[in-house]
Write a protein that holds these residues in place. Structure first.
Motif, PDB file in Angstrom:
ATOM      1  N   LEU A  14       0.822  -1.205   0.000  1.00 45.72           N
ATOM      2  CA  LEU A  14       0.000   0.000   0.000  1.00 45.72           C
ATOM      3  C   LEU A  14       0.857   1.257   0.000  1.00 45.72           C
ATOM      4  O   LEU A  14       0.544   2.238  -0.687  1.00 45.72           O
ATOM      5  CB  LEU A  14      -0.939  -0.014   1.211  1.00 45.72           C
ATOM      6  CG  LEU A  14      -1.898   1.186   1.345  1.00 45.72           C
ATOM      7  CD1 LEU A  14      -2.786   1.304   0.109  1.00 45.72           C
ATOM      8  CD2 LEU A  14      -2.733   1.055   2.608  1.00 45.72           C
ATOM      9  N   ALA A  15       1.946   1.225   0.758  1.00 44.53           N
ATOM     10  CA  ALA A  15       2.820   2.406   0.857  1.00 44.53           C
ATOM     11  C   ALA A  15       3.382   2.784  -0.513  1.00 44.53           C
ATOM     12  O   ALA A  15       3.547   3.963  -0.825  1.00 44.53           O
ATOM     13  CB  ALA A  15       3.957   2.146   1.832  1.00 44.53           C
ATOM     14  N   ASP A  16       3.657   1.771  -1.345  1.00 40.17           N
ATOM     15  CA  ASP A  16       4.223   2.047  -2.661  1.00 40.17           C
ATOM     16  C   ASP A  16       3.228   2.758  -3.568  1.00 40.17           C
ATOM     17  O   ASP A  16       3.624   3.446  -4.515  1.00 40.17           O
ATOM     18  CB  ASP A  16       4.682   0.736  -3.305  1.00 40.17           C
ATOM     19  CG  ASP A  16       5.650   0.982  -4.447  1.00 40.17           C
ATOM     20  OD1 ASP A  16       6.632   1.713  -4.236  1.00 40.17           O
ATOM     21  OD2 ASP A  16       5.403   0.461  -5.552  1.00 40.17           O
ATOM     22  N   GLN A  24      12.859   7.774  -0.582  1.00 41.66           N
ATOM     23  CA  GLN A  24      11.771   7.811   0.387  1.00 41.66           C
ATOM     24  C   GLN A  24      11.586   9.167   1.053  1.00 41.66           C
ATOM     25  O   GLN A  24      10.470   9.507   1.459  1.00 41.66           O
ATOM     26  CB  GLN A  24      12.006   6.740   1.480  1.00 41.66           C
ATOM     27  CG  GLN A  24      12.114   5.330   0.943  1.00 41.66           C
ATOM     28  CD  GLN A  24      10.863   4.892   0.205  1.00 41.66           C
ATOM     29  OE1 GLN A  24       9.745   5.225   0.596  1.00 41.66           O
ATOM     30  NE2 GLN A  24      11.034   4.137  -0.865  1.00 41.66           N
ATOM     31  N   ASN A  25      12.677   9.953   1.191  1.00 38.86           N
ATOM     32  CA  ASN A  25      12.603  11.190   1.971  1.00 38.86           C
ATOM     33  C   ASN A  25      13.107  12.424   1.238  1.00 38.86           C
ATOM     34  O   ASN A  25      13.114  13.516   1.816  1.00 38.86           O
ATOM     35  CB  ASN A  25      13.407  11.053   3.275  1.00 38.86           C
ATOM     36  CG  ASN A  25      12.882   9.954   4.167  1.00 38.86           C
ATOM     37  OD1 ASN A  25      11.677   9.796   4.316  1.00 38.86           O
ATOM     38  ND2 ASN A  25      13.781   9.169   4.738  1.00 38.86           N
ATOM     39  N   HIS A  61       8.554   8.825  -4.988  1.00 38.51           N
ATOM     40  CA  HIS A  61       8.166   9.320  -3.665  1.00 38.51           C
ATOM     41  C   HIS A  61       8.998  10.515  -3.209  1.00 38.51           C
ATOM     42  O   HIS A  61       9.002  10.854  -2.022  1.00 38.51           O
ATOM     43  CB  HIS A  61       8.241   8.190  -2.644  1.00 38.51           C
ATOM     44  CG  HIS A  61       7.290   7.075  -2.928  1.00 38.51           C
ATOM     45  ND1 HIS A  61       7.684   5.909  -3.533  1.00 38.51           N
ATOM     46  CD2 HIS A  61       5.952   6.976  -2.738  1.00 38.51           C
ATOM     47  CE1 HIS A  61       6.619   5.115  -3.690  1.00 38.51           C
ATOM     48  NE2 HIS A  61       5.568   5.735  -3.217  1.00 38.51           N
ATOM     49  N   VAL A  62       9.709  11.154  -4.138  1.00 35.65           N
ATOM     50  CA  VAL A  62      10.411  12.397  -3.825  1.00 35.65           C
ATOM     51  C   VAL A  62       9.373  13.521  -3.779  1.00 35.65           C
ATOM     52  O   VAL A  62       8.498  13.614  -4.643  1.00 35.65           O
ATOM     53  CB  VAL A  62      11.492  12.700  -4.884  1.00 35.65           C
ATOM     54  CG1 VAL A  62      12.111  14.079  -4.648  1.00 35.65           C
ATOM     55  CG2 VAL A  62      12.578  11.634  -4.858  1.00 35.65           C
ATOM     56  N   LEU A  63       9.458  14.362  -2.763  1.00 29.11           N
ATOM     57  CA  LEU A  63       8.531  15.491  -2.626  1.00 29.11           C
ATOM     58  C   LEU A  63       9.083  16.691  -3.392  1.00 29.11           C
ATOM     59  O   LEU A  63      10.221  17.114  -3.169  1.00 29.11           O
ATOM     60  CB  LEU A  63       8.351  15.854  -1.151  1.00 29.11           C
ATOM     61  CG  LEU A  63       7.489  17.093  -0.862  1.00 29.11           C
ATOM     62  CD1 LEU A  63       6.045  16.859  -1.303  1.00 29.11           C
ATOM     63  CD2 LEU A  63       7.554  17.458   0.621  1.00 29.11           C
ATOM     64  N   PHE A  64       8.286  17.224  -4.305  1.00 33.59           N
ATOM     65  CA  PHE A  64       8.673  18.402  -5.076  1.00 33.59           C
ATOM     66  C   PHE A  64       7.863  19.601  -4.585  1.00 33.59           C
ATOM     67  O   PHE A  64       6.638  19.551  -4.509  1.00 33.59           O
ATOM     68  CB  PHE A  64       8.423  18.187  -6.572  1.00 33.59           C
ATOM     69  CG  PHE A  64       9.382  17.222  -7.209  1.00 33.59           C
ATOM     70  CD1 PHE A  64      10.540  17.668  -7.821  1.00 33.59           C
ATOM     71  CD2 PHE A  64       9.142  15.856  -7.167  1.00 33.59           C
ATOM     72  CE1 PHE A  64      11.425  16.781  -8.399  1.00 33.59           C
ATOM     73  CE2 PHE A  64      10.023  14.950  -7.743  1.00 33.59           C
ATOM     74  CZ  PHE A  64      11.172  15.416  -8.359  1.00 33.59           C
TER      75      PHE A  64
END
Length: 453
Positions: free
Chosen positions: A54-56, A259-260, A311-314
């Motif tokens: 689910l996380a993916d 991930q972060n 999952h990189v936050l832009f």
């Protein structure tokens, strides 16, 4: 009084309200933007506690910040990355061009972010092995300080005598009594052969490390004479590198980036706009299309291995004075579902910026001039006058937000900073009259303030 910063162990469990409180320590106002980034950071904590399947599937909700320059867009993203202890890259979208034009290609974002992640992990691992590296460096220094072994055939001194000498030298070494003594140290050459190739986007580094692939071929050492004080940190660093598993560094860095990782895309409005087929805008839409796969999720080859950006936050930001967010291509607009408008700063905000944050400009100048022995204090009416002038100049000329405060303060304290070395022991009080005498006439002259302030 501001609350004390949280411990490293508590950072992972910060709630959105606590994250906003931490951001309040450095950024004034902009409550909506703080809430948006706090929720984004907390969602990462939530996702990491779900089942892997689910996380993916849960992707980060990228943020588009809209607001004039100098209102805290960059500072918010930078403080958020520090709070999360995450790999963070700030880059201007205007640096990139469409494939086929001169400029950087968009995949270099991921390569640069990975380099930052590797540096972050390597620093942590160095700290973890620091005690062991210190001990090994001490043994190497003792070996250099001990008398040379006797020539072949000569009688060697008794073992207990050597042990006593070694113990005595160790005691003096730890006491700092031998810091000035010089020794000859064998050091490994840090420079490794590097290869570059020319691509349509410019010069790119080849994605492998020959020194790691063939360590025996390129392991060169040099002998250098230096004091014990200079040799110790060099030897500790060399021993720490030997204790660190480079493959583990690469794996952990890739995991953290995937991930972060946080990418702050500044000046996104400079690449907004539809094609007109000529002039400087010819590659704007091309840049957006090249950015699109990076933002929506792709795999980029780096010299540390493949890195996924799913999952990189832009966090994109722009003033959008000329262009509008709707001028971005629809596909890219859809990849930034959270839009936050940052408010322009007024006089009251400037007063708070000058006094409340831990890194407030008045506190910085107080510390800088204090290094010369000069004590400087800013009265409340001086702070109010600086804020009033900043708001007035911003209104009359180009509005550059809180950056105007730095310009005014530097001009205000120029003479003091120049003579501070001769003012040790002096207590200087900066009040409203002091500010008006130094700046009022300059701020009132709009033609002059355009160039000076």
């Amino acid at each position: 009084m501001l609350p004390a910063p949280p411990t490293a162990e508590a950072l992972d469990a910060l709630t959105p309200r606590q994250i906003v409180a931490e951001l309040d320590r450095f950024v004034i106002g902009q409550a909506a933007a703080k809430r948006a980034v706090a929720i984004a950071l907390r969602n990462r904590w939530r996702r990491q506690r779900l089942a892997p399947e689910l996380a993916d599937e849960i992707v980060p909700k990228n943020i588009l910040m809209i607001g004039p320059t100098g209102v805290g867009k960059t500072e918010l993203a930078r403080r958020l990355a520090k709070l999360a202890r995450a790999p963070f890259l700030k880059i201007e979208a205007s640096k990139f061009t469409e494939v086929g034009y001169v400029g950087r290609d968009c995949e270099s974002i991921v390569r640069d972010l990975t380099e930052i992640g590797v540096a972050l992990v390597r620093e942590e691992m160095r700290a973890a092995v620091a005690a062991a590296a210190r001990g090994r460096a001490e043994e190497r220094l003792l070996a250099l300080l001990l008398p040379a072994p006797p020539p072949p055939g000569a009688a060697a001194p008794p073992a207990d005598e050597l042990a006593a000498t070694r113990a005595k030298l160790r005691e003096r070494l730890r006491a700092g009594a031998l810091e000035a003594r010089e020794v000859e140290v064998d050091l490994e050459e840090s420079a490794a052969p590097s290869f570059e190739m020319f691509t349509p986007q410019g010069v790119e580094e080849v994605g492998f490390n020959l020194k790691e692939m063939m360590p025996g071929l390129f392991a060169r050492r040099r002998r250098e004479r230096m004091s014990i004080a200079d040799a110790r940190p060099v030897l500790e660093a060399e021993e720490a590198e030997k204790l660190i598993d480079r493959q583990q560094v690469s794996r952990e860095a890739r995991r953290r980036v995937e991930q972060n990782g946080i990418v702050f895309l500044d000046e996104i409005d400079k690449v907004a706009g539809r094609e007109r087929g000529q002039g400087p805008e010819v590659s704007r839409e091309g840049v957006q299309r090249d950015l699109l796969p990076i933002v929506e999720g792709t795999t980029v080859a780096t010299k540390y291995g493949p890195v996924r950006t799913d999952h990189v936050l832009f966090i994109a930001a722009g003033a959008f004075h000329v262009a509008k967010p709707s001028d971005l291509i629809p596909e890219l607009q859809g990849r930034f579902p959270i839009r936050v408008e940052l408010e322009s700063l007024d006089e009251a905000d400037f007063v708070r910026i000058l006094t409340e944050p831990e890194n407030a400009l008045t506190k910085q100048y107080r510390a800088l001039l204090g290094a010369e022995g000069l004590t400087i204090e800013f009265t409340s009416d001086a702070v109010g006058e600086i804020a009033r002038l900043a708001a007035a100049v911003n209104h009359g000329t180009e509005n550059i937000g809180a950056r105007r405060l730095a310009t005014l303060l530097e001009r205000l304290l120029e003479e003091v900073s120049f003579n501070a070395s001769e003012m040790s022991g002096v207590e200087l009080v900066v009040d409203g009259a002091f500010v008006r005498n130094a700046l009022s006439e300059l701020a009132a002259n709009q033609d002059l303030s355009r160039y000076v302030l």
